[in-house]
Motif scaffolding. Structure first.
Motif, PDB file in Angstrom:
ATOM      1  N   GLN A 172      30.473  25.615  30.630  1.00 24.57           N
ATOM      2  CA  GLN A 172      30.141  26.877  31.290  1.00 24.57           C
ATOM      3  C   GLN A 172      31.319  27.344  32.134  1.00 24.57           C
ATOM      4  N   THR A 173      31.721  28.588  31.920  1.00 22.94           N
ATOM      5  CA  THR A 173      32.783  29.184  32.725  1.00 22.94           C
ATOM      6  C   THR A 173      32.245  30.447  33.384  1.00 22.94           C
ATOM      7  N   TYR A 174      32.919  30.885  34.451  1.00 22.37           N
ATOM      8  CA  TYR A 174      32.393  31.983  35.264  1.00 22.37           C
ATOM      9  C   TYR A 174      33.413  33.114  35.389  1.00 22.37           C
ATOM     10  N   ASN A 175      32.881  34.319  35.400  1.00 19.74           N
ATOM     11  CA  ASN A 175      33.690  35.501  35.655  1.00 19.74           C
ATOM     12  C   ASN A 175      34.206  35.433  37.086  1.00 19.74           C
ATOM     13  N   ARG A 176      35.507  35.602  37.264  1.00 17.86           N
ATOM     14  CA  ARG A 176      36.115  35.443  38.588  1.00 17.86           C
ATOM     15  C   ARG A 176      36.054  36.709  39.449  1.00 17.86           C
ATOM     16  N   HIS A 177      35.556  37.809  38.885  1.00 16.02           N
ATOM     17  CA  HIS A 177      35.551  39.044  39.679  1.00 16.02           C
ATOM     18  C   HIS A 177      34.597  38.887  40.856  1.00 16.02           C
ATOM     19  N   PRO A 178      35.109  38.983  42.092  1.00 21.62           N
ATOM     20  CA  PRO A 178      34.304  38.652  43.276  1.00 21.62           C
ATOM     21  C   PRO A 178      33.295  39.711  43.691  1.00 21.62           C
ATOM     22  N   LEU A 179      33.366  40.911  43.101  1.00 22.75           N
ATOM     23  CA  LEU A 179      32.491  41.995  43.559  1.00 22.75           C
ATOM     24  C   LEU A 179      31.343  42.306  42.603  1.00 22.75           C
ATOM     25  N   LEU A 180      31.256  41.567  41.502  1.00 28.58           N
ATOM     26  CA  LEU A 180      30.180  41.840  40.547  1.00 28.58           C
ATOM     27  C   LEU A 180      28.800  41.602  41.155  1.00 28.58           C
ATOM     28  N   SER A 181      28.718  40.660  42.063  1.00 30.84           N
ATOM     29  CA  SER A 181      27.424  40.337  42.685  1.00 30.84           C
ATOM     30  C   SER A 181      27.300  40.906  44.094  1.00 30.84           C
ATOM     31  N   ASP A 182      28.233  41.749  44.489  1.00 31.60           N
ATOM     32  CA  ASP A 182      28.193  42.319  45.841  1.00 31.60           C
ATOM     33  C   ASP A 182      27.163  43.449  45.882  1.00 31.60           C
ATOM     34  N   PRO A 183      26.124  43.341  46.706  1.00 32.06           N
ATOM     35  CA  PRO A 183      25.066  44.354  46.731  1.00 32.06           C
ATOM     36  C   PRO A 183      25.487  45.686  47.336  1.00 32.06           C
ATOM     37  N   SER A 184      26.612  45.724  48.025  1.00 37.55           N
ATOM     38  CA  SER A 184      27.032  46.960  48.692  1.00 37.55           C
ATOM     39  C   SER A 184      27.766  47.916  47.753  1.00 37.55           C
ATOM     40  N   LEU A 185      28.190  47.418  46.591  1.00 35.77           N
ATOM     41  CA  LEU A 185      28.917  48.253  45.639  1.00 35.77           C
ATOM     42  C   LEU A 185      28.417  47.957  44.225  1.00 35.77           C
ATOM     43  N   ASN A 186      28.237  48.991  43.445  1.00 33.11           N
ATOM     44  CA  ASN A 186      27.782  48.819  42.067  1.00 33.11           C
ATOM     45  C   ASN A 186      28.997  48.643  41.150  1.00 33.11           C
ATOM     46  N   VAL A 187      29.634  47.481  41.274  1.00 38.99           N
ATOM     47  CA  VAL A 187      30.825  47.172  40.487  1.00 38.99           C
ATOM     48  C   VAL A 187      30.403  46.587  39.142  1.00 38.99           C
ATOM     49  N   ASP A 188      30.980  47.111  38.039  1.00 36.01           N
ATOM     50  CA  ASP A 188      30.645  46.588  36.714  1.00 36.01           C
ATOM     51  C   ASP A 188      31.885  46.118  35.947  1.00 36.01           C
ATOM     52  N   GLY A 189      32.956  45.803  36.610  1.00 38.20           N
ATOM     53  CA  GLY A 189      34.198  45.288  36.027  1.00 38.20           C
ATOM     54  C   GLY A 189      35.330  45.563  37.036  1.00 38.20           C
ATOM     55  N   ILE A 190      36.598  45.158  36.826  1.00 39.35           N
ATOM     56  CA  ILE A 190      37.083  44.916  35.491  1.00 39.35           C
ATOM     57  C   ILE A 190      37.730  43.519  35.396  1.00 39.35           C
ATOM     58  N   LYS A 191      38.786  43.205  36.187  1.00 42.77           N
ATOM     59  CA  LYS A 191      39.539  41.987  35.911  1.00 42.77           C
ATOM     60  C   LYS A 191      40.283  41.488  37.134  1.00 42.77           C
ATOM     61  N   THR A 192      40.318  40.153  37.245  1.00 41.82           N
ATOM     62  CA  THR A 192      41.145  39.494  38.251  1.00 41.82           C
ATOM     63  C   THR A 192      42.449  39.028  37.621  1.00 41.82           C
ATOM     64  N   GLY A 193      43.420  38.750  38.475  1.00 41.92           N
ATOM     65  CA  GLY A 193      44.673  38.177  38.002  1.00 41.92           C
ATOM     66  C   GLY A 193      45.340  37.405  39.118  1.00 41.92           C
ATOM     67  N   HIS A 194      45.991  36.302  38.741  1.00 45.61           N
ATOM     68  CA  HIS A 194      46.748  35.546  39.743  1.00 45.61           C
ATOM     69  C   HIS A 194      47.790  34.658  39.085  1.00 45.61           C
ATOM     70  N   THR A 195      49.000  34.789  39.542  1.00 45.54           N
ATOM     71  CA  THR A 195      50.065  33.814  39.318  1.00 45.54           C
ATOM     72  C   THR A 195      50.866  33.769  40.612  1.00 45.54           C
ATOM     73  N   GLN A 196      51.745  32.791  40.727  1.00 45.65           N
ATOM     74  CA  GLN A 196      52.558  32.708  41.932  1.00 45.65           C
ATOM     75  C   GLN A 196      53.410  33.957  42.098  1.00 45.65           C
ATOM     76  N   GLU A 197      53.944  34.463  40.995  1.00 45.24           N
ATOM     77  CA  GLU A 197      54.783  35.659  41.049  1.00 45.24           C
ATOM     78  C   GLU A 197      53.966  36.907  41.381  1.00 45.24           C
ATOM     79  N   ALA A 198      52.775  37.045  40.760  1.00 47.41           N
ATOM     80  CA  ALA A 198      51.982  38.265  40.916  1.00 47.41           C
ATOM     81  C   ALA A 198      51.196  38.318  42.214  1.00 47.41           C
ATOM     82  N   GLY A 199      50.899  37.161  42.802  1.00 50.56           N
ATOM     83  CA  GLY A 199      49.944  37.130  43.907  1.00 50.56           C
ATOM     84  C   GLY A 199      48.544  37.312  43.353  1.00 50.56           C
ATOM     85  N   TYR A 200      47.628  37.724  44.207  1.00 50.22           N
ATOM     86  CA  TYR A 200      46.232  37.910  43.791  1.00 50.22           C
ATOM     87  C   TYR A 200      45.978  39.392  43.540  1.00 50.22           C
TER      88      TYR A 200
END
Length: 391
Positions: A212-240
């Motif tokens: 089982q793996t999980y979607n990393r988008h932190p706002l999908l379950s946030d009740p204050s905003l109706n977020v329906d996507g899109i994508k996270t990204g992280h590398t040392q060069e890119a930051g978060y």
């Protein structure tokens, strides 16, 4: 005299208080500053950028790259070049234990196993699997290198002028770069062009091969905003990094936040800019496609007038509460002559908010008009010449 002075003073105080209240209501505050290398807040319908900072700064996209990977795969599905039921044999390049993927997000693919395109897409979008990205790229184009050429081709078609992809997953590479503006354009294209595939971006977990793996988008379950996507990204060069889309009262916004310092920071900064957009702006549809706006005189046609309007619905993003101040006017091209094609450009429609011209769109013919016969054209030629004498 004293009472009269007090009366005037009281009147001025009431007037000044009312004026201040109106001014506070009328003025739209500046966008909040974000702790990020760059960001963009864009309205989905109008394409207007509501807020931005360093929107064209070249940055590493990290796993935001997979947005384009999924866009290309969706394009290939739509074209019929691949199907969801295709079975993909996993190569060593797409093996989860490949040293290139060490410490990165995975779907946990095994060499030699056959996996459906449908499962790989879920692994790409929901699990952010780097192995899934490579497996799909090889299935579509034969090699990941050939697939990146498709990615760059689509980027150019979409108007992503400052983006260059070197791989399908987003692990750092020398010239693998994008910008906040380009990621907003790509987010808009995903939602517009492939709504069925876009629906996967809100799925919060996926199980493949009992893992089982999980979607990393932190706002999908946030009740204050109706977020329906899109994508996270992280590398040392890119930051978060975080690309998000949310809907409130029919208004959809797309935010791109690049290069924050932590997972929590990208979440907080995204909430901040989305909340600002929904609180202080609104998107309206002042004109509908195909609606008659004006009848214009034409020459040399079987009829004397052509109906003019717009080809597509028009959306305009404005500060909230300013809709009554929105004005429109149009300019017709001089001496319209038949034959005229349906959809042919015949002028422009301009939208003005107070003293600012905020948008312009082409005014087009809503009907085709054929050329008149010889006698009709001759009569119109004489009329045109006569009218020109009085210009």
């Amino acid at each position: 005299m004293t009472n009269q002075f007090l009366h005037i003073k009281r009147y001025l105080l009431v007037f000044f208080t009312a004026f201040l209240a109106f001014s506070v209501q009328a003025i739209t505050p500046k966008a909040p500053s974000l702790a990020a290398k760059s960001y963009v807040l864009m309205d989905y319908e109008s394409g207007k950028i509501i807020a931005q900072n360093n929107p064209d700064l070249p940055v590493a996209p990290a796993s935001l790259t997979k947005m384009m990977t999924s866009y290309v795969v969706s394009s290939e599905l739509a074209a019929g070049n691949i199907t969801l039921d295709d079975q993909v044999t996993i190569s060593h390049n797409a093996y989860a234990q490949n040293s290139v993927f060490k410490g990165s997000s995975l779907m946990w693919l095994e060499v030699g196993k056959q996996v459906s395109v449908s499962d790989l897409i879920k692994g790409l979008i929901i699990s952010s699997g780097n192995d899934a990205a490579v497996a799909l790229s090889e299935h579509v184009a034969g090699t990941e290198g050939a697939f990146t050429e498709l990615m760059n081709h689509h980027a150019q078609k979409l108007g992503m002028q400052n983006t260059r992809f070197e791989n399908s997953h987003g692990l750092s590479a020398k010239t693998h770069k994008t910008t906040a503006r380009d990621m907003a354009i790509l987010g808009m294209a995903l939602i517009r062009d492939f709504p069925h595939e876009y629906a996967l971006y809100k799925e919060q977990e996926y199980t493949y091969n009992n893992i089982q793996t999980y979607n990393r988008h932190p706002l999908l379950s946030d009740p204050s905003l109706n977020v329906d996507g899109i994508k996270t990204g992280h590398t040392q060069e890119a930051g978060y990094c975080l690309v998000s889309s949310a809907v409130k009262e029919g208004m959809r916004l797309i935010s791109v936040v690049m290069g924050t310092a932590s997972k929590n920071a990208r979440k907080v900064e995204t909430k901040k800019i989305l909340s600002y957009g929904f609180r202080f702006f609104e998107t309206v549809k002042p004109l509908e496609a195909g609606k008659l706006l004006h009848k214009s005189r034409i020459w040399m046609g079987e009829v004397n007038e052509v109906e003019l309007g717009i080809a597509d619905d028009i959306y305009v993003t404005i500060p909230r509460g300013k809709v009554k101040a929105l004005k429109a006017h149009y300019v017709i091209e001089k001496d319209l002559s038949a034959p005229i094609r349906k959809g042919q450009r015949a002028g422009k429609v301009f939208f003005q908010l107070e003293d600012d011209m905020i948008a312009e769109y082409p005014l087009v013919a809503l009907q085709a008009v054929k050329e008149a016969g010889f006698f009709g054209r001759t009569a119109d030629s004489i009329s045109q010449w006569f009218n020109s004498l009085f210009e």
